[in-house]
Structure formats: structure tokens, C-alpha cells
Design a protein around this motif. Structure first.
Motif, PDB file in Angstrom:
ATOM      1  N   ARG A 289      52.949  35.963   4.202  1.00 34.21           N
ATOM      2  CA  ARG A 289      53.226  34.536   4.382  1.00 34.21           C
ATOM      3  C   ARG A 289      53.284  34.316   5.879  1.00 34.21           C
TER       4      ARG A 289
ATOM      5  N   GLU B 189      53.069  15.074   6.360  1.00 37.94           N
ATOM      6  CA  GLU B 189      52.520  16.308   5.801  1.00 37.94           C
ATOM      7  C   GLU B 189      53.652  17.205   5.312  1.00 37.94           C
TER       8      GLU B 189
ATOM      9  N   LYS C  14      57.143  25.649   6.614  1.00 34.90           N
ATOM     10  CA  LYS C  14      56.782  24.370   5.995  1.00 34.90           C
ATOM     11  C   LYS C  14      56.757  24.454   4.467  1.00 34.90           C
ATOM     12  N   LYS C  15      57.119  25.588   3.925  1.00 34.47           N
ATOM     13  CA  LYS C  15      57.126  25.782   2.461  1.00 34.47           C
ATOM     14  C   LYS C  15      55.753  25.479   1.860  1.00 34.47           C
ATOM     15  N   ILE C  16      54.763  26.120   2.430  1.00 33.22           N
ATOM     16  CA  ILE C  16      53.392  25.919   1.975  1.00 33.22           C
ATOM     17  C   ILE C  16      53.077  26.930   0.869  1.00 33.22           C
ATOM     18  N   GLY C  17      52.483  26.480  -0.188  1.00 32.28           N
ATOM     19  CA  GLY C  17      51.990  27.386  -1.219  1.00 32.28           C
ATOM     20  C   GLY C  17      53.110  28.083  -1.973  1.00 32.28           C
ATOM     21  N   THR C  18      52.756  29.193  -2.585  1.00 28.73           N
ATOM     22  CA  THR C  18      53.688  29.914  -3.446  1.00 28.73           C
ATOM     23  C   THR C  18      54.369  31.022  -2.659  1.00 28.73           C
ATOM     24  N   PRO C  19      55.683  31.088  -2.729  1.00 28.75           N
ATOM     25  CA  PRO C  19      56.369  32.185  -2.031  1.00 28.75           C
ATOM     26  C   PRO C  19      56.107  33.519  -2.735  1.00 28.75           C
TER      27      PRO C  19
ATOM     28  N   ILE D 180      42.252  24.211  -1.166  1.00 26.79           N
ATOM     29  CA  ILE D 180      43.563  23.948  -1.762  1.00 26.79           C
ATOM     30  C   ILE D 180      43.682  24.691  -3.095  1.00 26.79           C
TER      31      ILE D 180
ATOM     32  N   ARG E  69      61.482  25.988  -4.636  1.00 28.82           N
ATOM     33  CA  ARG E  69      60.942  27.202  -4.024  1.00 28.82           C
ATOM     34  C   ARG E  69      61.297  28.454  -4.807  1.00 28.82           C
TER      35      ARG E  69
ATOM     36  N   GLU F 239      47.990  24.738  10.090  1.00 30.16           N
ATOM     37  CA  GLU F 239      49.188  23.894   9.931  1.00 30.16           C
ATOM     38  C   GLU F 239      49.372  23.428   8.488  1.00 30.16           C
ATOM     39  N   GLY F 240      48.278  23.115   7.847  1.00 27.23           N
ATOM     40  CA  GLY F 240      48.366  22.566   6.498  1.00 27.23           C
ATOM     41  C   GLY F 240      48.403  23.643   5.426  1.00 27.23           C
ATOM     42  N   LEU F 241      47.640  24.720   5.628  1.00 29.81           N
ATOM     43  CA  LEU F 241      47.539  25.741   4.591  1.00 29.81           C
ATOM     44  C   LEU F 241      48.206  27.053   4.986  1.00 29.81           C
TER      45      LEU F 241
ATOM     46  N   SER G 129      45.862  17.510   8.825  1.00 28.28           N
ATOM     47  CA  SER G 129      47.020  17.787   9.686  1.00 28.28           C
ATOM     48  C   SER G 129      46.908  17.025  11.001  1.00 28.28           C
TER      49      SER G 129
ATOM     50  N   VAL H  19      62.777  35.679  -5.066  1.00 29.47           N
ATOM     51  CA  VAL H  19      61.750  34.878  -4.393  1.00 29.47           C
ATOM     52  C   VAL H  19      61.900  35.085  -2.896  1.00 29.47           C
TER      53      VAL H  19
ATOM     54  N   GLU I 182      60.517  33.650   0.455  1.00 31.54           N
ATOM     55  CA  GLU I 182      59.726  32.615   1.139  1.00 31.54           C
ATOM     56  C   GLU I 182      59.010  33.170   2.359  1.00 31.54           C
TER      57      GLU I 182
END
Lengths: 587, 602
Positions: free
Chosen positions: A495, B247, A502-507, A295, B159, A369-371, A266, A545, A547
Motif C-alpha cells: 500500500r 477527491e 487517503k484510504k484508497i482501494g482495499t486495505p 479503477i 475500512r 494521487e487518485g489511485l 486529481s 485489517v 491500512e
């Protein structure tokens, strides 16, 4: 948690009823300690090398093999094992089905004492599991991934090699720091062979800028600027070293020369913007192994990284350009961070870029920020602790005074004469490498305990969701509304706001199923009182779902419009909370 | 092994270059799968064992090997500069591998007979990574035919908690993944009156109402009303590099160099500091249009522009490129997260980005064939790239979603109400058909779609807009090879000149030498100076038996030297009884290594 083959659904059902905590014997030790005689006795008044750290943890794993195991996630540059220890109670589910806390230490080779915090944390959890109610509840609910040695090469070099307090921050992969085509050819030299890189000084009567402290000739004082032509008799020549490559500079190309806490994706920036960053993000095997591990594990819901020194509880962002954290996440950080300041006297809760300095590519900036994980870095040990914060201004050199009175002078290498090939007759001496950034022996255990308990507080905050009893409303004509409330009982959201943004991972996913039930519509309730205020799902109303997840200590209300009858199952799935299910019957 | 040259790209055509270029043989467009391509390169190394060798530099995500071919002649001195040629980095540019193969064959065939070739190979090492993205290339050789950009891990694009459940597909079984058009009250597209097969955006401001909705060919597997919106794969190799990496964008991958292909290339560049210049064949171009000038960002902000001095030198190389190739194809701008951007901004290398082919934009345009094309930038971008979302669906002027730079750029001036200028797609289609490219376009065919009802499936055929007609290849290859040969005297080379030892007293000598760089390019680009990459040239004076250094550097690191006669003098004082024993040596990663004995003046 992550989708797992077959048995996951079954395992999730058992998760509904964690084993009750019952009839545990009351601990007989002092409050805060495990039993008066712990099963594993570990001296917590000293620091260890890399082999010893693993050996201590292996002792724990030998006593509690069902709860503690390790995996080798990679090898360091020199081939040392990179171990992650997983603490999990299998009777309550697989580690990947539970929210998990990541704890690591010693990414900087010389910043070693966090590894002992890792040992203490696991020891404390295991010793208290089954006797202390809170610890038992925690271990039943969550898992820990603990990596005590991110940079074992750097640690081994610092512990066994010649260093000062600040050297061996890097790993040991060779780099051409001075760009002369040779690698690591001009490091510091332990000229007196005592295992410490101390200082060089030369006696130059009337020609120097330094003089000896009249009270303590071990110490040097700079001669103040003056118009009377008064000069000192000494000059300081820097750290012990030779000019091994003959380029006129001393110690300018030592082992390694990079920083594995500037390596993360990041807002990673290259070497010329962020020193130590490497050729690209995660350039070194240690960093890449960790990134791939994390990850893979979306269930990690808390991150703690240990460094030294300065007494800080740091949070991101590492650079101003990330902008301030979303308010919802900030509330969680502030709650944990401010409690941390109370648990860790002499530690301040700080923002990396604003209160410390800008760090591009820092680890906890990436994990947030990334995860999307709430993450802290603690800088262990603050020299104010030497005098419990009451430093007397009359003491000119606090470190020296402390060394004198409380360490019996053991922290200082006395000046000794030495014949230097370039400088001629000089003297070598100064503080040892283990003075300044690590606490003295008698203060180690308190540091370990307070920081381990800070981790535990953070782990307790990981999300736990409960599905409340659904309520039914007859709408007429065979139609019924099912209202369900989902409650997150802990401080950390399922979440993070950043993850949602940032729509990271699974909602998060919420489903309603039943063989005799037709789900006609469904959605989030916007208003507690006005039931028609619904954010209707566009399609597949039985599978909603979400988010943004469920905020900390907060609730989510859903309503479904259904027809039919029979058994119904409501399920809540989240990457960072245990899956939940609730069954009920529609008559 | 598949040698695919018949089915789609027209017949295997052998056309003579219009202008007899120095290439030793006539090139044919060969679309080779990765095995066949490597076999062709390997056979070259067997035929020319002293000149050529290959190595595996990594493996793709699916395990396909990625190879580098090395060609060099003459004395293999340390520090001889190298050029790295990379083709097929972006998935659909499969045909560009054929350009790289042509270079290799032509160089090896002409070495020793052609003077330019020999001079290039004697001075320079050439590395060819002819197929940087073998997984994506594989799509060119499989049915149904589709263009593939993404090869790395998927992202839950829509999503819904599932990844990859709604991939574009060949639903009507015609062997192509095309485009679907659906009559829809919310449709934004109408038939182009001059070429009703292609669609153009309805001009709503003129009261024109759209009729068609355009979506990629595929099923709505998850029943959300969207088609092909969540493909199985999202990460793209050429968006997976560290400079200005985006990113969280699905095509970026999980972190820079998370894709094995990207990492292999990055590691190759790092392991080969002799590489001073990188030439890429793909969508990006900087030789016809200039690189943007560098914008000063905030601290640590990563921008795409080039330093003025570097841009000027690339402009000169661009002039030579246009002279050699007559190309008017500007290509896409340097892309954030691309290999090219990383090489230039983080490694300080000269990156020459060549977009070697696009359907001529002026073709069929009113107002003359050779109308000036200023400001139209995105021409070289592969079809489908204009749509951010569904790279596999091809060929229409633009897809419905996302910003469409190509579309806006390619639109000519506002049409008058009575006569609408044929759209860029209409003109391209006409041109392709004139060239005999078949199939250029899949006829719109009605299809009863299980989720959408009545639709029509058609659109530009995959790769039709990307690959040159077979008949054009020989000329293209010859011209690009001509340009490559011209790079011989471009790379920096720091030579020792005027080395003298002048006697000052009995045994005291003043030693002087001049370092000179005659090549076009300086020792280091401004980007390299800024990024502190490319090590300096190291200069040492060897004193010989009994020599003593009285003054001067033990080792001088020369980090900057202009091109075209850049000069720097060094000076030492030495006490020696044997001045003939003095020797000056240089050593470098990428600018040669030389030694000289100074001429003794008594």
C-alpha cells in the motif's frame, strides 16, 4: 487481488509454489538480446502508424496466444479501437491475481515513439520468457497491461496528415478554438502539399528583420538590433496556412484543440486555468475508457506513461498544492528514478511542477494521487543525444549540422516559391515534422531498449510478500501465542503511503483460521523484543485489517493469542501483491 | 406507478392560494414516482404539441430514464436564451418535482391568455428536468421508508476490507428506517425538557451528563460495534460535479461525472449553450442569503465565492424572489462538487438556487414569531444532512458523528439555567403537529436489538422535515411560479438599434449600428468571462451584390455587454451602388439572433 468467485482461493494456493525456472537453454545471442534469431523479427529502426502498431502486436499474439491477448476498452472519437494488451502467464494465475504494470503511450498524437517502446517491451518479454531467468521469473510473477495508442486518431493524423513536430497533440473531436461559432475551420494548410507544415518567408528587400545564414541559405538569422539602420531582406510569416475563415488570423482554429493529459480527476482544473482540460474530467472517450479500466483493476501496482521529448523521467505532483510525497513513497520513487537516470543517459529524473511546469489533471498525477500507484512519465528523446552530449559551441545550429552530416540533408524541406492569396510571392520550407521530437532512424532501437528495460526494472519492484514460518510460544493455561512475520521482498509497498493516507482501494487483510482454534486476541507487534507491546485489534482478532500495508523491503510482525489445536491457516490478501497462505499445525 | 399522497404527507389537500397568483390552476402536492411524473409531463406534450416536447437526456445508474421537458412558443430563432429548471437533484427532495410539474402545467395553461406567461414563452425557452435523481427518489415510494442521498458506488467506509456490509435498516419492522437511542455511559444526548421526545446535546459544561447515544436504525452486521457505518452506496449525484470536487470523499464518487445522472446533466448543459440561467430546487439557496464573495485563492485553487458584480445581480434577483415568495429560507451554501457550483464556476451560468421549503424556524420560538434570523444559514438543508455519515437516518437535530453546522447554527442564544429554550427540533416537531403532518414523529419504541440489547427506535419520520405540509403547497407553488414569470426580461438579449448607412461620397457609405442589451443581466457573467465560456455574439455586415468592404471587421465578436442598457457601437465603410442591399446580422448562442437593414441617409 480483487475478490473473485469460487476458484480464487484454490488458485491462490498454487501461487505459493511458482513453477521453478529450470533447464532453459542458454541464449545464444549477444547479452541483452533475445536468441540470436528471435521468433518475431521487427525492424526497430523505424516508427509506425496506428494500424501497423496493432499489426506488430498481433504478430506477437499470434506466436504467443497463451501469453498475449488484447481487449478493446473503447473507441476513439473517430471510432478506432482502443486496445489494451495483457501479457500474462496463465499457468501461474489470472492477471488480476497478480501485481500488474500499466504502460501506455501516445496520449499526445504527435508524441509517437512510446508506442514502439510498448511493442519492444512486449516483444522483449515474450522472446526472453523461458530463456532468460530474470525475465521468466518476472513474467511468472506479474502481469502487464499495455496500451500502445491512447490517442490513435491523433497519431493517424500526425503520421498521414500535414503537420509539424508539435501539431496533432490533440485528439480530433471538433472544438471552437477561436469562439466564432465555427468548428476547426481554420487549421494549418499544407500549401505545397508535401505532408509537412513548414515555415513561410517573404523576400522584402531592406524591410525585414531576418537574413539568410551566409554559410547555409536554408537557415534564417535574425538581424541583431543595431543603430546603423541595417535591416534584413526577409520576413518570417509563421507556419504554412491561409486565413480560411477570413478573421484576420491564420491557423487559429485547427482540428481538436484539447489535451488528453490534462483530463484526469486529481486536481483537475477547467479550461481557463488549465488549457486543454475539456468541459469536465475524462471528457473524451479515450480518457474515460482508461479511467474505468484502471479503477476496475486494483492489482495495478506500477504505471508508466510515454511521451516525447526532452529526456525526462517525470514524477508528480503536477501541481505544488498536492504537497511533497510522503517520505516512504519518495524513497521508492527516488530509487527507481535515480536508477532510471543511469539506465537512460541524457534523461533527468524530475518533478513535474517544480522542474518542468505545473500540470493540472495530468495522468500520472491521478494514478498516484487518485489511485495510489507509483507512476512515471518518460519524455523520450533529447537532442543532446545527437552529439552524445558533447555539442560543439562552434556549431551554430546543431539540428542543421546534424541534418547535414548525419541525415544527408533528409530532414529539411528546401525552400520553394509559392503564391499566397494574402502575402503574395513567398517561399515555403523548413524542417520536417519528424525532426526534433523523434529520434532519427539509426537511434531509435537504443531508445526503445533502454526505456523498455526501465519499465522492467519498475515491474520487478512490484510487491511480493512471503509469510515466514510462524513461531509458537506457550503462555500457560492452554494459551499460546503465534508470532508471524510477513516480508515484502520488493521495493514497492503493498500500500503506498498515499493510498493509506487517503484510504484508497482495499486495505491489506490478514486472517488466521483453524477449525480447532479459537483466536482470543491479536494485533500488530510494535516492538520486536517486547512481545507484550501489541496494538490489539478492537474486534475480530482473527481478521486483521492493515491500512498501511507492508512497506518496500520491509516486514510486518503480528501476534495472535489462541487456544485449541489442529491445523491453522494464515492468509495474507492484498490488492497489489499476490495472496499468500501458510498452513501449520498446533499440537 | 404510485401516486403517493395519502399515507404520509397527510391527505391530498387542495388549498387555495391566499393571494391569487397568476397560475392558471390550483396546485396540489403530488408525490409522483418517476414513471408517473413522466406520464404527467408526457401528457402535457400531447395536449400542447406546438409548445412542449420532451427528450431523454440520460439514464440513472439503475437504468431509470431522466427526461427534459422543453417549453417554448413563437418563432424558434437561433440563439434564443433558455432557462433550465432542475428539481430533485438531491435525493430526498422528491416533492420539488411537483413544483417543476406545476410550472410546466401553469405555463402551458396560461400561454396566450396571460400576458406575462406569453411574453416569457415567446422570448425564452424553458427546460425542466423535474427529476434529476430518479434512483434516490424511488426510496420515497418504497417500504421501509427512508431518505436516500447516495445512489452511486460504495466505499469501504469503515475500512475493514468490505464494502456495504452495514447498511441502515428497518430492524423493528415498523416500515421506517428511523433512529435508535441507546442508554449509554458515553451518550451525549438528553431529553429536551420542553419536548421529551426530541433529544438535545447534554451541556457538559453545566454539569449535565448525557444519557443517550444516537445511532441510525440498523444491525451491526459486521460485529464492529458500529451501526449503519458502511452503507452499500456512498456516491451522491450532487457531489459528483467538477468544481471543487472533493477527491477521496465517499460521497464524491470515483471521479466527477462518474455518476450517470451527473454526466447526463453536464452533457445536457454543454449541448445547450442557449441556457443562460439555471434554477434549481433543493437544499442550496442563494436568493434569500447572498452568495459569498469570491476569495482569491492560490493559482488553480477552486473557491466557492462569487464575483462581486455577479453577486450584486443575484442580490437583485433575490430581492424579486423574496418579494414574490416572502421566503426567509436561506438554504445551504453552495456545495463543493454540486451541479450548481459547476454551472456557475465552470460554465459561467447564472445559477439561482432555491431552497423552497423548510419548517419555519421562528415557529414556537420565545420572543416572538417573527424574530430576525440573521446568520442562521443551514435551515434549508434536509434533515439528516447535518450528519456527514448516515444520511438515511433522519430527523434528529443532529447525528452523533461529524461536525453539525445545522445544530450549532440552529441553537438559539445560550439558555438560562432555569429555563432552557425549546430546541429547534422541539419547535419543529410542535409546528409539524400543529399543521397536522402525520406521522411527523415515530414514537420511541423499545426494541430488543440483537447486537446492542435494549434500545428504543423512533425519531422524526423520514421526509417530515423536508416536505411542506400538503396544505401549504398550492401557495408555495403559486408564489414560485410568480417568480419564474418575472424572469422574462432578465436574460440578456442583444438587439440592433440605430442602423444607418450614411453616404460620404458617390458610392461610399459609412454604416453604423448600436448593439444594446435592455435586460437585467449582462451578456456574460463575470464567471463566464473568467471561465471563457458562453460564446460572444457574432456580428456581420452583409454587403449585397457588388458591395466592397473598405474598412471594418468582416466579423466582430462582441463578448461583453452590460445589462440594463449596455451599449456598443460598430462602424464600417462600404463601397456599394446599392445601399439598400446592406444588412447587419447577429448570431449568438444565448442572446438572440437579429438582422436589420440600415436606414440609408443620402
Amino acid at each position: 487481488m480483487i475478490p473473485r468467485p469460487m476458484h480464487l482461493a484454490a488458485a491462490a494456493l498454487f501461487a505459493l509454489a511458482p513453477e521453478p525456472f529450470a533447464q532453459a537453454p542458454q541464449p545464444r545471442g549477444f547479452p541483452g538480446t533475445p536468441l540470436d534469431r528471435p521468433r518475431v523479427e521487427i525492424p526497430f529502426n523505424r516508427l509506425y502508424d496506428d494500424v501497423e502498431i496493432y499489426a506488430l502486436l498481433d504478430r506477437l499474439a499470434a506466436i504467443w496466444p497463451q501469453y498475449l491477448r488484447h481487449e478493446v476498452i473503447g473507441r476513439s472519437h473517430e471510432g478506432r479501437e482502443l486496445r489494451v494488451y495483457t501479457l500474462n502467464v496463465p499457468a501461474t494465475g489470472l492477471d488480476r491475481e497478480k501485481p500488474a504494470m500499466w504502460v501506455d503511450a501516445n496520449v499526445h498524437g504527435n508524441e509517437i515513439q512510446g508506442s514502439e517502446v510498448c511493442v519492444y517491451l512486449l516483444w522483449y518479454l515474450l522472446e526472453n520468457y523461458g530463456t532468460n531467468a530474470r525475465i521468466t521469473e518476472l513474467c511468472d510473477r506479474v502481469a502487464f497491461y499495455v496500451m500502445p495508442l491512447v490517442n490513435p486518431d491523433g497519431r493517424a493524423s500526425w503520421v498521414h496528415g500535414a503537420h509539424n513536430a508539435h501539431s496533432s497533440r490533440t485528439g480530433t473531436m471538433p472544438e471552437d478554438d477561436d469562439r466564432d461559432g465555427l468548428l476547426d475551420e481554420d487549421g494549418p494548410n499544407d500549401l505545397d502539399g508535401d505532408g509537412h507544415i513548414t515555415m513561410m518567408r517573404k523576400h522584402v528587400p531592406g524591410e525585414g528583420d531576418w537574413r539568410l545564414d551566409p554559410d547555409d541559405p536554408r537557415l534564417m538569422q535574425r538581424v541583431p538590433p543595431n543603430e546603423r539602420g541595417i535591416r534584413g531582406d526577409w520576413m518570417l510569416l509563421g507556419s504554412e496556412g491561409l486565413d480560411s475563415d477570413g478573421d484576420g488570423r491564420i491557423g487559429e482554429d485547427s482540428v481538436g484543440g484539447y489535451d488528453m493529459n490534462r483530463a484526469w480527476p486529481s486536481m483537475w482544473r477547467p479550461e481557463h486555468v488549465q488549457g486543454g482540460a475539456g468541459a469536465y474530467p475524462l471528457y473524451w472517450p479515450e480518457t474515460r475508457a482508461i479511467a474505468d479500466f484502471l479503477i476496475e483493476r486494483e492489482n495495478v501496482a506500477a504505471v508508466q506513461s510515454f511521451h516525447n521529448a526532452g529526456g525526462m523521467i517525470l514524477r508528480g505532483p503536477g501541481a505544488e498544492d498536492f504537497g511533497e510525497y510522503p517520505r516512504a513513497d519518495l524513497r521508492v520513487y527516488d530509487e527507481l528514478g535515480k536508477d532510471g537516470e543511469r539506465m537512460l543517459p541524457f534523461y533527468r529524473y524530475m518533478i513535474i511542477w517544480k522542474d518542468l511546469y505545473t500540470v493540472f489533471g495530468g495522468f500520472v498525477t491521478w494514478t498516484y494521487e487518485g489511485l495510489g500507484i507509483i507512476s512515471f512519465t518518460n519524455e523520450l528523446w533529447n537532442s543532446d543525444q545527437m552529439f552524445a552530449g558533447k555539442t560543439d559551441p562552434a556549431i551554430r545550429d546543431a539540428q542543421r549540422w546534424f541534418d547535414d552530416k548525419l541525415l544527408s540533408g533528409g530532414g529539411f524541406v528546401p525552400w520553394k516559391p509559392y503564391q499566397h492569396p494574402l502575402y503574395g510571392e513567398i517561399e515555403i520550407g523548413g524542417f520536417r515534422k519528424d525532426v526534433g521530437r523523434v529520434p532519427p532512424s539509426f537511434m531509435i532501437e537504443e531508445m526503445l531498449h533502454r526505456n523498455a528495460l526501465f519499465c522492467i526494472a519498475h515491474a520487478e519492484a512490484m510487491p511480493a510478500v512471503r509469510i515466514e514460518e510462524p513461531t509458537l510460544t506457550e503462555l500457560g493455561g492452554g494459551l499460546r501465542a503465534i508470532d508471524v512475520l510477513f516480508r515484502n521482498e520488493r521495493a514497492i509497498p503493498t500500500r503506498s503511503a498515499r493510498a493509506a493516507e487517503k484510504k484508497i482501494g482495499t486495505p491489506d487483510l490478514i486472517t488466521l483460521e483453524g477449525d480447532g482454534i479459537e483466536v482470543l486476541a491479536g494485533g500488530l507487534r510494535r516492538d520486536r523484543w517486547r512481545s507484550e507491546e501489541l496494538e490489539l485489534a478492537e474486534h475480530s482478532p482473527a481478521r486483521l485489517v492493515h491500512e498501511s500495508g507492508i512497506a518496500g523491503r520491509s516486514e510486518l510482525r503480528l501476534r495472535w493469542i489462541v487456544r485449541g489445536s489442529g491445523e491453522a491457516r494464515i492468509a495474507f490478501k492484498s490488492a497489489k501483491a499476490r495472496d499468500q497462505e501458510r498452513r501449520f499445525t498446533l499440537d | 406507478m404510485i401516486l403517493l399522497s395519502i399515507a404520509l404527507a397527510g391527505s391530498l389537500a387542495f388549498a387555495l392560494p391566499e393571494d391569487p397568483a397568476p397560475a392558471a390552476e390550483v396546485a396540489a402536492l403530488e408525490l409522483l414516482d418517476s414513471q408517473a411524473l413522466h406520464a404527467a409531463l408526457e401528457s402535457l406534450t400531447r395536449e400542447h404539441p406546438t409548445l412542449a416536447s420532451w427528450s431523454e437526456i440520460g439514464r440513472s445508474r439503475a437504468g431509470r430514464p431522466i427526461h427534459a421537458l422543453r417549453i417554448a412558443a413563437g418563432e424558434l430563432v437561433a440563439g434564443r436564451p433558455a432557462i433550465l429548471v432542475v428539481a430533485n437533484l438531491d435525493g430526498p427532495d422528491v416533492w420539488t418535482s411537483s413544483l417543476a410539474l406545476h410550472h410546466a402545467r401553469a405555463l402551458l395553461a396560461a400561454h396566450g391568455s396571460d400576458e406575462r406567461t406569453t411574453s416569457l414563452l415567446e422570448r425564452t425557452t424553458l427546460y425542466f428536468v423535474a427529476r434529476a435523481n430518479p434512483d434516490a427518489a424511488q426510496a420515497r415510494f418504497e417500504r421501509p421508508l427512508r431518505e436516500r442521498l447516495a445512489t452511486g458506488p460504495g466505499f469501504d467506509d469503515d475500512r475493514d476490507g468490505r464494502n456495504g456490509e452495514d447498511e441502515a435498516a428497518d430492524v423493528n419492522g415498523d416500515g421506517f428506517v428511523g433512529t435508535m437511542r441507546v442508554l449509554d455511559p458515553e451518550g451525549e444526548w438528553v431529553e429536551d425538557p420542553s419536548e421529551p421526545r426530541v433529544l438535545v446535546r447534554a451541556e457538559r459544561k453545566k454539569g449535565e451528563r448525557g444519557r443517550w447515544k444516537l445511532v441510525p436504525e440498523g444491525r451491526d452486521a459486521d460485529g464492529d460495534g458500529e451501526v449503519g457505518e458502511d452503507p452499500l452506496l456512498d456516491a451522491r449525484v450532487n457531489r459528483n460535479f467538477a468544481h471543487a470536487w472533493k477527491e477521496h470523499a465517499p460521497e464524491s464518487g470515483r471521479y466527477p461525472t462518474s455518476e450517470p445522472e451527473a454526466r447526463a446533466l453536464a452533457d445536457f448543459v454543454i449541448a445547450h449553450p442557449e441556457v443562460a440561467l439555471v434554477l434549481t430546487y433543493g437544499a442550496q439557496g442563494n436568493l434569500v442569503g447572498k452568495p459569498d464573495e469570491m476569495a482569491r485563492g492560490r493559482r488553480g485553487e477552486e473557491t466557492m465565492g462569487w464575483a462581486k458584480e455577479d453577486a450584486e445581480l443575484v442580490a437583485e434577483l433575490g430581492r424579486r424572489y423574496r418579494e414574490a415568495t416572502e421566503s426567509k429560507i436561506e438554504g445551504a451554501k453552495e456545495e463543493a462538487g454540486s451541479f450548481q457550483a459547476w454551472c456557475h464556476h465552470h460554465r459561467g451560468l447564472w445559477t439561482l438556487n432555491v431552497a423552497p421549503w423548510a419548517v419555519p424556524k421562528e415557529a414556537g420560538k420565545k420572543g416572538g414569531e417573527r424574530k430576525a434570523e440573521k446568520g442562521e444559514k443551514a435551515e434549508g438543508a434536509p434533515a439528516g444532512e447535518a450528519s456527514g455519515k448516515a444520511p438515511e437516518a433522519v430527523g434528529l437535530e443532529t447525528q452523533e458523528a461529524g461536525p453539525a453546522p445545522a445544530e450549532t447554527a440552529a441553537q438559539p442564544a445560550k439558555p438560562k439555567e432555569e429555563e432552557r429554550e425549546p430546541s429547534a427540533d422541539a419547535r419543529a416537531l410542535r409546528w409539524l403537529e400543529e399543521q397536522g403532518v402525520a406521522p411527523a414523529f415515530l414514537v420511541w419504541t423499545p426494541f430488543d436489538h440483537p447486537e446492542l440489547g435494549a434500545v428504543e427506535i423512533g425519531g422524526f419520520a423520514p421526509y417530515a422535515l423536508i416536505e411542506p405540509p400538503a396544505a401549504r403547497f398550492a401557495e408555495l407553488a403559486a408564489k414560485h411560479h410568480d417568480f419564474l414569470l418575472g424572469l422574462a426580461d432578465v436574460l440578456p438579449r442583444v438587439e440592433l438599434r440605430e442602423a444607418r448607412a450614411k453616404r460620404l461620397a458617390d458610392e461610399l457609405y459609412e454604416v453604423r449600428v448600436a448593439l444594446e442589451n435592455d435586460a437585467l443581466l449582462p451578456l456574460r457573467s463575470r464567471a463566464a468571462v473568467a471561465a471563457r465560456t458562453l460564446r460572444p455574439v457574432r456580428v456581420r455586415l452583409e454587403l449585397g451584390a457588388g458591395g466592397v468592404l473598405v474598412a471594418g471587421p468582416r466579423q466582430e465578436l462582441v463578448s461583453e455587454l452590460e445589462g440594463a442598457g449596455g451599449r456598443r457601437e460598430l462602424r464600417w465603410l462600404v463601397r456599394t451602388a446599392d445601399p439598400a442591399g446592406l444588412r447587419i446580422l447577429t448570431d449568438s448562442d444565448h442572446a438572440g439572433a437579429f438582422s436589420v437593414r440600415p436606414e440609408v441617409e443620402r
